[in-house]
Enzyme design. Structure first.
Site, short mmCIF file in Angstrom:
data_model
loop_
_atom_site.label_atom_id
_atom_site.label_comp_id
_atom_site.label_asym_id
_atom_site.label_seq_id
_atom_site.Cartn_x
_atom_site.Cartn_y
_atom_site.Cartn_z
N THR A 119 0.87 -1.18 0.00
CA THR A 119 0.00 0.00 0.00
C THR A 119 0.90 1.22 0.00
OG1 THR A 119 -0.08 0.15 2.38
CG2 THR A 119 -1.78 -1.18 1.33
N GLU B 269 -5.84 -3.99 1.07
CA GLU B 269 -5.92 -5.03 2.11
C GLU B 269 -7.15 -5.92 1.96
OE1 GLU B 269 -5.05 -1.91 2.56
OE2 GLU B 269 -3.72 -1.64 4.28
N LYS C 130 -13.52 17.61 13.14
CA LYS C 130 -14.38 17.63 14.34
C LYS C 130 -14.66 19.08 14.70
CE LYS C 130 -13.45 13.14 16.19
NZ LYS C 130 -12.36 12.35 16.69
N TRP D 88 -19.01 15.70 13.69
CA TRP D 88 -18.10 15.41 12.59
C TRP D 88 -18.63 15.98 11.28
CZ3 TRP D 88 -16.29 9.60 13.25
CH2 TRP D 88 -15.59 9.51 14.46
P1 ADP Z 1 -3.60 3.29 -1.08
O1 ADP Z 1 -3.67 3.64 0.38
O2 ADP Z 1 -2.46 2.46 -1.50
O3 ADP Z 1 -4.02 4.37 -2.01
P2 ADP Z 1 -5.99 1.76 -1.56
O4 ADP Z 1 -6.21 1.91 -2.98
O5 ADP Z 1 -6.05 0.46 -0.94
O6 ADP Z 1 -4.67 2.25 -1.23
O7 ADP Z 1 -6.91 2.82 -0.83
C1 ADP Z 1 -8.02 2.43 -0.10
C2 ADP Z 1 -8.77 3.64 0.40
O8 ADP Z 1 -9.27 4.41 -0.70
C3 ADP Z 1 -10.01 3.29 1.17
O9 ADP Z 1 -9.72 2.92 2.49
C4 ADP Z 1 -10.82 4.57 1.05
O10 ADP Z 1 -10.39 5.53 1.98
C5 ADP Z 1 -10.48 5.06 -0.32
N1 ADP Z 1 -11.53 4.69 -1.26
C6 ADP Z 1 -11.57 3.66 -2.11
N2 ADP Z 1 -12.71 3.66 -2.82
C7 ADP Z 1 -13.42 4.73 -2.41
C8 ADP Z 1 -14.70 5.28 -2.76
N3 ADP Z 1 -15.47 4.75 -3.70
N4 ADP Z 1 -15.10 6.39 -2.11
C9 ADP Z 1 -14.33 6.96 -1.16
N5 ADP Z 1 -13.13 6.49 -0.80
C10 ADP Z 1 -12.68 5.39 -1.41
#
Ligand code: ADP
Length: 540
Positions: A185, A330, A438, A443
């Site tokens: 990640t 993950e 916050k 929130w």
């Molecule tokens: P990296 O941290 O490597 O960019 P990821 O692609 O695994 O990794 O990112 C996951 C995160 O992306 C999620 O936990 C979320 O915060 C955000 N995310 C993914 N899809 C969406 C979505 N449709 N709307 C809002 N946030 C999203």
């Protein structure tokens, strides 16, 4: 008493074998890095993956060795992907958009043994080769004709390398829980962390995303797989496609609106998936040219919140079903998708479009719940929001070579997202927990304000961060990149927001910047923005 069913380990090659045997004629079409469109089939994919596995065997690769790839979505990358796993090694996809320091850290942390690299990324790898201390050989994903001069140790053109062997090779067999793939990640804070998929988790996730209420791929489908194999497992499309016997189109390096449109049109693509930025490029191209999307029937949008205007454009202007999805590396990575369901069919069109703004419901094999700061369960009432926790056979329970407890005591993975879940099961992300604002004990959802703000004419991109406030503890600041040539003012943007979000969510100010910083996976770097504006003081 145990059941009397066969022991059939869920290995990734079983999917490929199935696809090649039952849909061997189905095409795999690639916009090659060298330029022309290349065509192969699922049968070719299997045969050439077997050659990769055999050639790796001759290189002395052993069970569990890490073999890296730094490559676009192409048929050669797919061959390397299945060949590596079918040999019992671990396919470690590298994201070329990471910073040099991150790549250096990742390759050494994984102790990659061999690396497959696309022509495009050779300069990155050549600059870092002395720091990649464990990599002994580089296989350049091209043929002899296009092979450049290079200083990479042991460099060989891929076609020469697999051309030296035949496909007479038996996939290795081992326990289905054996590691198959590794993906780090991007690590917005601290070092990147390695997510280690198993054969079993990949096979199950391929089936999860193939359920009718998820991507629902069939042998009739033509899939344009834009979401990169180097980011979050290509949303499991590499498994879902051979399992379904669909036709697969790979865009290579052509991610701009025009290149994407060309493939959608010439290959009569029926379904596709990518992050919102790619779709912004396509929509802009369609608007400029007046072209339509006659063949496409569904588009999956995820990785970041899908702006409401994108939902309306695809659904209303182009007649394409938009499926908003959410997930993370993950989670292999798909966690939820916003397909409508029986109970939503009675809603009017407007209400359905509104519902599509949510990140959707979990498919079978993903469990989710929301909890408060103390870990207490919160209701699925659509308004309570809390930490989003998940569970399932394709959800991480730890990180590669990091000795720390990742799951809660009762076995849930904390996604780091804050969400609501409504009584119909539709989940909506309101923020990352570290980005939550916050204000006066309540929130504020930065994502929701951003979503509305990008709908304002003249706004290209928007980010909302919380900054200290003497009375309310934090208040939102809206940061905007204007469209080229636009002179829209802070007052005009705030007037646009008025009435579209709760009164007390209204940003206290708007600041304009030329560029908003992004992570390697295209997410807004709020940490950097908070740093840039750390000395900013609200006037009110
Ligand atoms: P990296 O941290 O490597 O960019 P990821 O692609 O695994 O990794 O990112 C996951 C995160 O992306 C999620 O936990 C979320 O915060 C955000 N995310 C993914 N899809 C969406 C979505 N449709 N709307 C809002 N946030 C999203």
């Amino acid at each position: 008493m145990l059941g009397l069913m066969q022991d059939y380990p869920l290995l990734t090659n079983t999917i490929l074998d199935h696809g090649a045997l039952n849909h061997g004629e189905r095409e795999l079409v690639t916009r090659s890095v060298e330029g022309p469109i290349r065509r192969s089939t699922l049968a070719d994919l299997r045969s050439r993956s077997l050659k990769v596995a055999k050639a790796l065997e001759l290189e002395g690769v052993k069970l569990g060795d890490r073999i890296a790839t730094m490559a676009w979505n192409t048929e050669r990358h797919m061959e390397a992907w299945f060949g590596i796993m079918g040999n019992g090694a671990i396919c470690h996809t590298l994201n070329p958009r990471l910073f040099a320091e991150q790549l250096d850290y990742i390759v050494n942390h994984a102790e990659d043994d061999i690396m497959f690299v696309d022509l495009t990324f050779m300069p990155i790898v050549e600059a870092l080769k002395d720091r990649f201390s464990t990599v002994r050989k580089y296989i350049v994903l091209t043929d002899a004709e296009h092979m450049p001069e290079t200083s990479l140790p042991g460099a060989v053109a891929y076609e020469d390398w697999i051309g030296a062997v035949d496909d007479d090779f038996q996939w290795k067999t081992f326990d289905e829980n054996t590691a198959a793939a590794l993906c780090y990640t991007s690590g917005t804070t601290g070092n990147p962390k390695g997510v280690l998929y198993s054969h079993r988790s990949n096979v199950l996730h391929g089936l999860t995303v193939n359920q009718p209420d998820v991507f629902g791929l069939t042998s009739e489908d033509v899939i344009l797989a834009i979401v990169p194999m180097f980011h979050a497992n290509a949303w499991a499309l590499t498994y879902a496609v051979p399992a379904a016997g669909a036709k697969m189109i790979m865009p290579g390096a052509g991610m701009d609106g025009e290149s994407i449109y060309e493939l959608l049109d010439s290959e009569k693509v029926t379904a596709t998936a990518a992050v919102p930025t790619v779709w912004l490029g396509l929509l802009q191209y369609l608007e400029e040219t007046g072209k339509k999307l006659p063949y496409l029937n569904r588009v999956v949008v995820g990785g970041a919140a899908c702006p409401p205007m994108m939902i309306r454009k695809f659904e209303l202007d182009y007649g394409v079903e938009l499926i908003h999805g959410w997930g993370m590396t993950e989670m292999s990575p798909v966690g939820s998708v916003g397909k409508m369901k029986h109970a939503t069919s009675s809603l009017d069109r407007e209400a359905q479009l509104k519902l599509k703004e949510k990140q959707g419901r979990s498919p079978y094999m993903v469990e989710m719940k929301i909890v408060d700061d103390d870990g207490g369960d919160l209701p699925r009432d659509g308004s309570s929001f809390g930490h989003l926790l998940v569970k399932g056979p394709a959800v991480s329970k730890g990180y590669y070579r990091i000795d720390e407890q990742v799951l809660t005591d009762d076995g849930w993975f904390d996604t780091g997202d804050i969400a609501t879940i409504d009584p119909l099961g539709f989940m909506q992300i309101t923020d990352r927990d570290k980005d939550v604002i916050k204000s006066g004990g309540e929130w504020i959802s930065s994502i929701e304000i951003e979503n509305v703000a990008v709908g304002c004419q003249g706004v290209t991109e928007a980010a909302v961060i919380g900054l200290p406030h003497p009375k309310w503890s934090e208040r939102p600041l809206l940061i905007v990149v204007r469209d080229p040539g636009s002179e829209i003012s802070a007052e005009e943007i705030l007037a646009y927001l008025d009435g579209k979000i709760a009164k007390w969510w209204m940003p206290d100010d708007v600041q304009f910047v030329d560029e908003i910083p992004h992570t390697a996976t295209g997410k807004i770097q709020k940490m950097d923005l908070r740093d840039t504006f750390k000395d900013y003081v609200f006037k009110t």
